[in-house]
Motif scaffolding. Structure first.
Motif, PDB file in Angstrom:
ATOM      1  N   HIS A  30     -14.894   5.573  91.111  1.00  0.00           N
ATOM      2  CA  HIS A  30     -13.518   5.333  90.644  1.00  0.00           C
ATOM      3  C   HIS A  30     -13.048   6.498  89.756  1.00  0.00           C
ATOM      4  O   HIS A  30     -11.926   6.992  89.898  1.00  0.00           O
ATOM      5  CB  HIS A  30     -13.486   4.006  89.884  1.00  0.00           C
ATOM      6  CG  HIS A  30     -12.250   3.783  89.068  1.00  0.00           C
ATOM      7  ND1 HIS A  30     -10.983   3.697  89.618  1.00  0.00           N
ATOM      8  CD2 HIS A  30     -12.063   3.629  87.720  1.00  0.00           C
ATOM      9  CE1 HIS A  30     -10.089   3.489  88.654  1.00  0.00           C
ATOM     10  NE2 HIS A  30     -10.717   3.454  87.501  1.00  0.00           N
TER      11      HIS A  30
ATOM     12  N   HIS B 225     -11.478   8.240  81.393  1.00  0.00           N
ATOM     13  CA  HIS B 225     -10.456   7.297  80.946  1.00  0.00           C
ATOM     14  C   HIS B 225     -10.965   5.887  80.651  1.00  0.00           C
ATOM     15  O   HIS B 225     -10.298   5.146  79.933  1.00  0.00           O
ATOM     16  CB  HIS B 225      -9.284   7.232  81.948  1.00  0.00           C
ATOM     17  CG  HIS B 225      -9.557   6.435  83.191  1.00  0.00           C
ATOM     18  ND1 HIS B 225     -10.154   6.967  84.312  1.00  0.00           N
ATOM     19  CD2 HIS B 225      -9.322   5.135  83.492  1.00  0.00           C
ATOM     20  CE1 HIS B 225     -10.265   6.038  85.236  1.00  0.00           C
ATOM     21  NE2 HIS B 225      -9.766   4.909  84.772  1.00  0.00           N
ATOM     22  N   ASP B 226     -12.112   5.516  81.163  1.00  0.00           N
ATOM     23  CA  ASP B 226     -12.624   4.171  80.879  1.00  0.00           C
ATOM     24  C   ASP B 226     -13.780   4.178  79.881  1.00  0.00           C
ATOM     25  O   ASP B 226     -14.396   3.132  79.647  1.00  0.00           O
ATOM     26  CB  ASP B 226     -13.061   3.478  82.183  1.00  0.00           C
ATOM     27  CG  ASP B 226     -11.872   2.937  82.981  1.00  0.00           C
ATOM     28  OD1 ASP B 226     -10.920   2.431  82.357  1.00  0.00           O
ATOM     29  OD2 ASP B 226     -11.899   3.021  84.228  1.00  0.00           O
TER      30      ASP B 226
ATOM     31  N   ASP C 148      -4.906   5.683  88.031  1.00  0.00           N
ATOM     32  CA  ASP C 148      -5.839   4.573  87.823  1.00  0.00           C
ATOM     33  C   ASP C 148      -5.430   3.356  88.667  1.00  0.00           C
ATOM     34  O   ASP C 148      -6.244   2.764  89.385  1.00  0.00           O
ATOM     35  CB  ASP C 148      -5.841   4.224  86.328  1.00  0.00           C
ATOM     36  CG  ASP C 148      -6.897   3.213  85.937  1.00  0.00           C
ATOM     37  OD1 ASP C 148      -7.949   3.139  86.609  1.00  0.00           O
ATOM     38  OD2 ASP C 148      -6.678   2.490  84.946  1.00  0.00           O
TER      39      ASP C 148
ATOM     40  N   TYR D 169     -19.603   2.970  89.524  1.00  0.00           N
ATOM     41  CA  TYR D 169     -18.331   3.068  88.809  1.00  0.00           C
ATOM     42  C   TYR D 169     -17.771   4.488  88.831  1.00  0.00           C
ATOM     43  O   TYR D 169     -16.554   4.705  88.852  1.00  0.00           O
ATOM     44  CB  TYR D 169     -18.490   2.586  87.354  1.00  0.00           C
ATOM     45  CG  TYR D 169     -17.162   2.187  86.789  1.00  0.00           C
ATOM     46  CD1 TYR D 169     -16.588   0.967  87.131  1.00  0.00           C
ATOM     47  CD2 TYR D 169     -16.434   3.054  85.980  1.00  0.00           C
ATOM     48  CE1 TYR D 169     -15.337   0.604  86.674  1.00  0.00           C
ATOM     49  CE2 TYR D 169     -15.182   2.698  85.506  1.00  0.00           C
ATOM     50  CZ  TYR D 169     -14.640   1.480  85.857  1.00  0.00           C
ATOM     51  OH  TYR D 169     -13.384   1.127  85.411  1.00  0.00           O
TER      52      TYR D 169
HETATM   53 ZN    ZN Z   1      -9.933   2.944  85.568  1.00  0.00          ZN
END
Ligand code: ZN
Length: 181
Positions: free
Chosen positions: A34, A60-61, A121, A31
């Motif tokens: 990303h 951001h996530d 994003d 992940y």
């Molecule tokens: Zn994202």
């Protein structure tokens, strides 16, 4: 805090929080790939001049997909970063379709920097659809995902032409790849 320290701390924090998570594509990339891509798009967009925004790109996530709390982001980083991450976080108590609809509805009222973060994003997500399509997603489902991305981005325009162009390129490439089957 020194900006290099801030950014490396954000990278470590995000990598630890997302440990074991992978992207939804068939290649199962970690992940963190990303997060690195989003942060780099933002770094290029601001030419390195907004470390808080770049750090927010890495983080951001965390609120949406890990056990991180808003207060934790404030204490580990600062209010500005926590607020940027908060702005791009969906309310997970809502059903998926409703969350998707609200992203479209809320996009125009986001702050300019949150719009940039969301653009980066969405760009990374659409690039992912081409580079590593999610296994089990039909062409129609992938096209629907691209259309939804375009709908969200329609509300993010007017803030950063270069980031918009990156998104448009990614969306067009995705549509071309899907049209070719
Ligand atoms: Zn994202």
């Amino acid at each position: 805090m020194d900006e290099v320290l801030l950014l490396t701390r954000a990278f470590v924090f995000a990598a630890e929080k997302h440990t074991g998570q992978t992207r939804k594509g068939e290649n199962k990339e970690p992940y963190v790939n990303h997060l690195a891509e989003v942060a780099h798009l933002l770094a290029v967009a601001v030419q390195g001049r907004d470390a808080n925004l770049i750090a927010a790109g890495l983080l951001h996530d965390t609120l949406e997909d890990t056990d991180t709390t808003y207060a934790e982001l404030v204490s580990a980083f600062n209010e500005d970063i926590a607020s940027l991450v908060g702005e791009v976080t969906d309310d997970k108590s809502l059903p998926k379709q409703e969350r998707k609809r609200l992203q479209v509805e809320h996009a125009p009222s986001r702050t300019d920097r949150a719009k940039m973060l969301k653009l980066a994003d969405k760009t990374s997500n659409l690039r992912g659809i081409v580079a590593s399509p999610p296994a089990g997603w039909s062409i129609e489902r992938r096209l629907e995902y691209v259309r939804w991305g375009r709908d969200v981005v329609a509300g993010l325009r007017g803030v950063h032409p270069w980031l918009e162009a990156q998104f448009d390129e990614a969306a067009e490439a995705a549509e071309r790849a899907l049209a070719d089957g």
